[in-house]
Design a protein around this motif. Structure first.
Motif, PDB file in Angstrom:
ATOM      1  N   ALA A 560      -7.510  -4.630   1.227  1.00  0.00           N
ATOM      2  CA  ALA A 560      -8.116  -5.106   1.771  1.00  0.00           C
ATOM      3  C   ALA A 560      -9.590  -5.706   2.163  1.00  0.00           C
ATOM      4  O   ALA A 560      -9.917  -5.586   2.757  1.00  0.00           O
ATOM      5  N   MET A 561     -10.303  -5.071   0.828  1.00  0.00           N
ATOM      6  CA  MET A 561     -11.443  -5.773   0.619  1.00  0.00           C
ATOM      7  C   MET A 561     -11.731  -5.823  -0.425  1.00  0.00           C
ATOM      8  O   MET A 561     -10.490  -6.159  -1.531  1.00  0.00           O
ATOM      9  N   ALA A 562     -13.316  -6.386  -0.752  1.00  0.00           N
ATOM     10  CA  ALA A 562     -13.577  -6.997  -1.819  1.00  0.00           C
ATOM     11  C   ALA A 562     -14.179  -5.660  -2.465  1.00  0.00           C
ATOM     12  O   ALA A 562     -14.952  -4.928  -2.562  1.00  0.00           O
ATOM     13  N   GLY A 574      -3.382  -5.219   2.490  1.00  0.00           N
ATOM     14  CA  GLY A 574      -2.851  -5.095   1.552  1.00  0.00           C
ATOM     15  C   GLY A 574      -2.629  -3.171   2.012  1.00  0.00           C
ATOM     16  O   GLY A 574      -3.826  -2.948   2.155  1.00  0.00           O
ATOM     17  N   VAL A 575      -1.706  -2.110   1.957  1.00  0.00           N
ATOM     18  CA  VAL A 575      -2.136  -0.564   2.054  1.00  0.00           C
ATOM     19  C   VAL A 575      -1.180  -0.363   0.702  1.00  0.00           C
ATOM     20  O   VAL A 575      -0.068  -0.270   0.104  1.00  0.00           O
ATOM     21  N   LEU A 589       5.350   0.150   8.818  1.00  0.00           N
ATOM     22  CA  LEU A 589       3.997  -0.665   8.739  1.00  0.00           C
ATOM     23  C   LEU A 589       4.659  -2.512   8.295  1.00  0.00           C
ATOM     24  O   LEU A 589       3.530  -2.733   8.550  1.00  0.00           O
ATOM     25  N   GLU A 590       5.368  -2.602   7.640  1.00  0.00           N
ATOM     26  CA  GLU A 590       5.875  -3.639   6.629  1.00  0.00           C
ATOM     27  C   GLU A 590       6.487  -4.604   8.041  1.00  0.00           C
ATOM     28  O   GLU A 590       5.785  -5.780   8.058  1.00  0.00           O
ATOM     29  N   ALA A 591       7.180  -4.225   9.208  1.00  0.00           N
ATOM     30  CA  ALA A 591       7.349  -4.796   9.425  1.00  0.00           C
ATOM     31  C   ALA A 591       6.184  -5.058  11.061  1.00  0.00           C
ATOM     32  O   ALA A 591       5.988  -6.030  11.803  1.00  0.00           O
ATOM     33  N   ARG A 592       5.343  -4.755  10.520  1.00  0.00           N
ATOM     34  CA  ARG A 592       3.604  -5.057  12.090  1.00  0.00           C
ATOM     35  C   ARG A 592       3.357  -6.274  10.092  1.00  0.00           C
ATOM     36  O   ARG A 592       2.083  -6.498  11.185  1.00  0.00           O
ATOM     37  N   THR A 597       2.998  -0.956  -1.050  1.00  0.00           N
ATOM     38  CA  THR A 597       2.761  -0.246  -2.126  1.00  0.00           C
ATOM     39  C   THR A 597       3.577   0.795  -2.151  1.00  0.00           C
ATOM     40  O   THR A 597       2.172   2.211  -1.895  1.00  0.00           O
ATOM     41  N   ARG A 598       4.307   1.303  -2.801  1.00  0.00           N
ATOM     42  CA  ARG A 598       4.697   2.990  -2.493  1.00  0.00           C
ATOM     43  C   ARG A 598       4.226   3.315  -4.122  1.00  0.00           C
ATOM     44  O   ARG A 598       4.603   2.498  -4.874  1.00  0.00           O
TER      45      ARG A 598
END
Length: 635
Positions: A560-562, A574-575, A589-592, A597-598
């Motif tokens: 989550a950055m340029a 995005g993580v 994490l998804e619930a938050r 992406t795994r």
């Protein structure tokens, strides 16, 4: 008693221990070279320099002589003062926004000589050797000359990179095809490859010094030869011919012999903070190094349980802190007037910390340190870029990213320039031997060394990849592409400006305690470098992990950055995580609200580290097992 999850009993390798010296790098030959220098009486700076020139030869898809580097070191004579090696060249005089706009460009291309900053890495290593080394230049360069002339077994990932750009080489970059595809074919993994032209470049540097001069004068002569001799002349002549760039256009480069001659490496003051009783030293805000400092300052206000990357709450808190620091990077960092005292002040850090809630932010949230407003970069998702220009953008042309964004599938690798030329200069999953994440195993190198006297260095060489621009005949290497860190926008905090350094991603770390260096660490990884290092630092300093345990532990980072590399896309919220983080943590994490992406079990990070306890002289070392390439050695 730490609140961290206990490290797994199993590690891929032992944490090395000894009292003589430790070396770690991203390639086993470079590590062995470094340790060989220590064994023959050289100090950490002799060893690191010899290792760096070997990396030019054995990891040509990850760095080259005409690339960039940043380093941090502390000497046994002045252990309390961390020093920055400034090996990042500036933009050439002809690299203006007006010129790029006249070519119809909206971004600096990700590959091709237009994207080249003035090479400074070689000069930086020679400066280190000149002022803090003990060995003759001829002895230091002998290792690299040997592997360039006699050959070395080519890595499968180097082969994958060559295979990925085979069409580009054959159709547009014939000098690269001649060097990397002898007899018109891609070499096989393990085949001996040679680069006699680069060996001659190194011999020329040695020959530049007279026999009657001192060691330091001979090295100074080599520095002068690099900046004003055959390298500068051949490079400037060659790039005047238009050649294919990563946007599909054919342009000439703008670098001149005068640009080479007017550039010089130097030592700078390090940026530092205090964290849990340690001094963390980084390169200044002309790099992305202060990301780590800002994130640590934010996290220092939380309890230990929120600093553990292996837990849901820890991973969430760390990712949110990184997003805030990365947003500040994208708006404020650069070769400009940013005052780090404002960025790292108690008041500003408290403001940033207060923005971290229980759920993932999908916003881009830069602050205003010291009232500095800054300028927002373009925020374009991969889908938006593909809709405008066509093609898949999950890996960047010519750049450093090692994993795709959340929008990419497992085998998804960028295949088209804007304009649809069919090349993005990235390795496909099958060609690079990546795991199921589609990760591209290439980008940068790293070196860590500590010697028995207490000298310590961490350095991150990069740029000048074999896929970055056409090979220069007579030199055996290509120019780098670091100018893609800049924007073609005068209002940007990082505009393309002649004489100004691009905001590099290269970001080694040095850690001190009680005024003495105790840990040197770092990793390749472009935008991920300080993110992966943050987890390592937290596990070492707060969690009590041993180096190899911390390196082996599951990694994660935000997208989550340029992005720093063409086409510079971002993934809101995005993580990317290694699957070993665990289903429960990932689901949490998804619930938050994180878009996860795994990447696979062993996919993220190429970290290494060396340590030294000044009280006992005990040293340790660890290196990344991912990719079966990096190694630590010591005794």
């Amino acid at each position: 008693m730490t609140a961290f999850v206990a490290p797994e009993e199993f590690t891929t390798r032992p944490t090395l221990e000894g009292t003589f010296g430790m070396s770690a790098s991203t390639h086993w030959i470079a590590t062995a070279t470094s340790q060989a220098v220590l064994e023959r009486g050289g100090n950490a700076f002799d060893a690191a320099t010899a290792s760096a020139f070997v990396l030019h030869v054995v990891e040509p898809h990850l760095n080259g002589p005409a690339g960039d580097m940043t380093g941090l070191f502390a000497t046994a004579e002045d252990p309390s003062t961390p020093v920055v090696m400034m090996g990042q060249g500036a933009a050439p005089a002809g690299a203006t926004i007006e010129h790029f706009a006249s070519l119809g460009l909206e971004l600096v291309p990700g590959a091709g000589a237009l994207a080249a900053a003035i090479p400074a890495a070689v000069d930086a290593w020679l400066l280190l050797l000149q002022e803090h080394g003990t060995w003759e230049l001829s002895d230091v360069l002998d290792f690299a000359i040997h592997y360039a002339e006699a050959g070395h077994p080519v890595l499968a990932r180097t082969v994958g990179q060559i295979k990925a750009v085979k069409g580009l080489f054959v159709e547009h970059w014939p000098t690269s095809a001649e060097l990397w595809m002898p007899d018109g074919r891609v070499p096989e993994p393990g085949e001996l490859i040679r680069n006699p032209e680069y060996a001659q470049v190194l011999r020329d540097l040695v020959a530049a010094g007279g026999a009657d001069s001192t060691r330091e004068e001979r090295i100074e002569a080599a520095r002068h030869e690099w900046r004003t001799g055959r390298v500068a002349r051949l490079a400037a002549e060659f790039i005047r011919m238009p050649h294919r760039h990563s946007d599909g256009g054919d342009y000439a480069g703008v670098m001149t012999e005068e640009d080479f001659a007017g550039s010089s490496a130097r030592f700078d003051e390090a940026a530092t903070i205090e964290f849990r009783g340690y001094t963390i030293a980084k390169v200044g805000a002309w790099s992305q190094g202060p990301i780590l400092l800002e994130a640590l300052r934010i996290l220092d206000g939380f309890d230990d349980e929120r600093l553990d990357p292996s837990t849901e709450i820890g991973a969430h808190t760390i990712i949110e802190a990184l997003k805030l620091a990365m947003a500040d990077r994208d708006v404020h960092f650069g070769d400009n007037d940013l005052d780090l005292a404002d960025l790292l002040s108690d008041e500003y850090i408290a403001q940033r910390r207060a923005l971290i809630g229980d759920t993932a932010s999908a916003e881009f949230r830069p602050g205003a340190p010291g009232g500095r407003e800054g300028h927002l970069p373009p925020l374009v998702t991969a889908e938006e870029f593909a809709a405008k220009f066509g093609g898949d953008t999950t890996a960047s042309g010519g750049g450093e990213p090692t994993v795709p964004g959340a929008s990419g599938g497992a085998a998804s690798v960028a295949k088209a320039f804007a304009g649809g030329s069919g090349h993005m200069f990235a390795v496909t999953e099958a060609e690079a031997g990546a795991d199921g994440s589609g990760a591209v195993r290439g980008d940068t190198c790293h070196i860590d060394v500590v010697d028995r006297w207490g000298n310590m260095i961490s350095a991150t060489p990069s740029g000048g990849w074999l896929q970055s621009s056409p090979t220069i005949p007579g030199l055996g290497f290509s120019l780098g592409t670091r100018l893609q860190m800049t924007w073609l926008d005068e209002a940007s905090g990082q505009p393309l400006t002649p004489g100004r350094r691009p905001r590099t991603t290269l970001s080694p770390t040095l850690i001190l305690k009680d005024g003495r260096p105790v840990i040197a660490l770092g990793t390749p990884g472009g935008d991920q470098q300080d993110q992966w290092q943050l987890a390592l630092v937290l596990r070492l300093l707060v969690g009590g992990y041993e180096p190899q345990q911390a390196i082996d532990a599951p990694a994660l980072h935000t997208t989550a950055m340029a992005g720093s590399f063409w086409p510079r896309t971002w993934t809101p919220a995005g993580v990317v995580v290694e699957d070993r983080l665990g289903d429960d943590v990932i689901a949490g994490l998804e619930a938050r609200g994180h878009v996860v992406t795994r990447a696979g079990d062993w996919a993220l990070g190429r970290l290494s580290a060396v340590t030294r306890d000044p009280a006992t002289g005990l040293m340790t070392a660890g290196a990344n097992p991912r990719g079966a390439q990096g190694y630590a050695v010591g005794r």
